[in-house]
Enzyme design. Sequence first.
Site, PDB file in Angstrom:
ATOM      1  N   GLU A 248       0.844  -1.207   0.000  1.00 54.18           N
ATOM      2  CA  GLU A 248       0.000   0.000   0.000  1.00 54.18           C
ATOM      3  C   GLU A 248       0.875   1.251   0.000  1.00 54.18           C
ATOM      4  O   GLU A 248       0.560   2.245  -0.644  1.00 54.18           O
ATOM      5  CB  GLU A 248      -0.987  -0.031   1.169  1.00 54.18           C
ATOM      6  CG  GLU A 248      -2.009  -1.111   0.921  1.00 54.18           C
ATOM      7  CD  GLU A 248      -3.235  -1.086   1.807  1.00 54.18           C
ATOM      8  OE1 GLU A 248      -3.527  -0.069   2.449  1.00 54.18           O
ATOM      9  OE2 GLU A 248      -3.920  -2.132   1.859  1.00 54.18           O
ATOM     10  N   GLU A 249       1.992   1.194   0.728  1.00 48.97           N
ATOM     11  CA  GLU A 249       2.931   2.325   0.737  1.00 48.97           C
ATOM     12  C   GLU A 249       3.425   2.593  -0.696  1.00 48.97           C
ATOM     13  O   GLU A 249       3.526   3.730  -1.138  1.00 48.97           O
ATOM     14  CB  GLU A 249       4.115   1.999   1.660  1.00 48.97           C
ATOM     15  CG  GLU A 249       5.232   3.025   1.594  1.00 48.97           C
ATOM     16  CD  GLU A 249       6.255   2.905   2.739  1.00 48.97           C
ATOM     17  OE1 GLU A 249       6.003   2.143   3.696  1.00 48.97           O
ATOM     18  OE2 GLU A 249       7.282   3.595   2.672  1.00 48.97           O
ATOM     19  N   ARG A 250       3.721   1.520  -1.431  1.00 50.78           N
ATOM     20  CA  ARG A 250       4.291   1.684  -2.780  1.00 50.78           C
ATOM     21  C   ARG A 250       3.232   2.144  -3.774  1.00 50.78           C
ATOM     22  O   ARG A 250       3.517   2.966  -4.651  1.00 50.78           O
ATOM     23  CB  ARG A 250       4.992   0.387  -3.204  1.00 50.78           C
ATOM     24  CG  ARG A 250       6.277   0.252  -2.385  1.00 50.78           C
ATOM     25  CD  ARG A 250       6.940  -1.088  -2.392  1.00 50.78           C
ATOM     26  NE  ARG A 250       8.036  -1.044  -1.412  1.00 50.78           N
ATOM     27  CZ  ARG A 250       8.675  -2.094  -0.945  1.00 50.78           C
ATOM     28  NH1 ARG A 250       8.354  -3.306  -1.354  1.00 50.78           N
ATOM     29  NH2 ARG A 250       9.648  -1.952  -0.054  1.00 50.78           N
TER      30      ARG A 250
END
Length: 391
Positions: A248-250
Amino acid sequence: MELTTEHEELKRSAIKFVDAEINPFVDQWEQDEIFPAHEVFKKLGDQGLLGITKPEKYGGAGLDYSYGAVLNEALATINCGGVPMAIGVQTDMSTPALARFGSEHVCNEFLKPSIAGDFVSCIGVSEPHAGSDVAAIKTTAVKDGDDYVINGSKMWITNGTQADWMCMLANTDSSGASKHLNKSLICVPLKENGKRAKGVTINRKLKKLGMHSSDTAEIFFDDVRVPARNLIGEEGQGFVYQMMQFQEERLYAAIGNYAGCELAIEETIEYTRQRKTFGKPILDNQIVHFRLSELMTEVEALKALTWKGIEIHINGGDCTKLASMSKLKSTRLAREVNDSCLQYWGGMGYMDETSISRRFRDGRLGSIGGGADEIMLGIISKYLDILPGKN
Ligand SMILES: Cc1cc2nc3c(=O)[nH]c(=O)nc-3n(C[C@H](O)[C@H](O)[C@H](O)COP(=O)(O)OP(=O)(O)OC[C@H]3O[C@@H](n4cnc5c(N)ncnc54)[C@H](O)[C@@H]3O)c2cc1C
């Protein structure tokens, strides 16, 4: 993916919020090298913007990730990179594993107030000697009765000076388990009754090349006691959860980058249309409008790649390969777009006061943070089955 009127409405209202509550203050926050996270997050929480994809049970909206993505596109209209990054830490970096694997206890204690904007969170993975090599972290959390006792340090922590709690990756097993199965994610309070928690020291707020409005800290833990029930999910699964949480961060980074690139190109079109050299707008030179058209084509291709990953994520599949490709492509493209556009702003592009110079500075982080470009290439190579020893 077909977007609905609900997506459009969410984006419109989020942009309105950014225009009224964030953008008027950004220049001051950039100068101050910090923004008031509690104040801003409370307002975001009141608008329901910190829990779009989180369970309704804890105050979230329970929507799928496409709504989170559209919200992130709206946050790219913030006139700096630091504030959207700080918001992303709260929504897409420190809370996905908690929402997915956390017990009722940790979700009530940490997720609910983070969605409401009462708490500011941070994600504690990197350490002074271990950024890319996550498995090499040294911080330990040793069981003692009903507590974990934590010792170690975390480096480059976004929101670090202001955060109420940290989603921490720590070693919980010293009995010889593999370095991928000896770690756990733990919710670690950084404050107690409004004061710094016992044993927690924030050494310094780090000065940076860009992302000035975001505070970045080095944090030390010296015999910090945390109830063992603050564990997220199962002990020993922390590395696995963190690798999932990274997706999700990426995706968040890729979305912010394509949306930011689009704005940088649009702003440059506007500037070069107004600015004249040799009796005609700079934009009228073929080398300029062809270059901007080419870059916008790349942005569209990136958007398609990113949304392919988002669809897989929404359908419960493994989006690791596409999330890594999207992040890699987006950080490289953002650097290329910001550099190319800055060139066409001439001397003004080099001035602090122009949006493009801030984009240029802030955008450099993308290829390093959240997994450097080379780490993305390693993951992609693994998925392509072309790592050495495999041929
Ligand atoms: C502003 C900022 C905010 C951050 N926020 C957070 C946060 O909130 N929480 C958190 O946990 N961390 C955070 N980080 C840390 C960030 O995730 C790390 O900096 C990043 O993962 C890279 O780790 P490193 O700096 O230790 O680089 P290193 O691991 O020392 O690597 C240095 C460089 O070497 C290259 N490299 C590394 N390994 C390989 C390889 N196998 N093959 C080829 N090349 C390689 C890459 O180019 C890499 O950039 C932040 C960093 C910054 C700068």
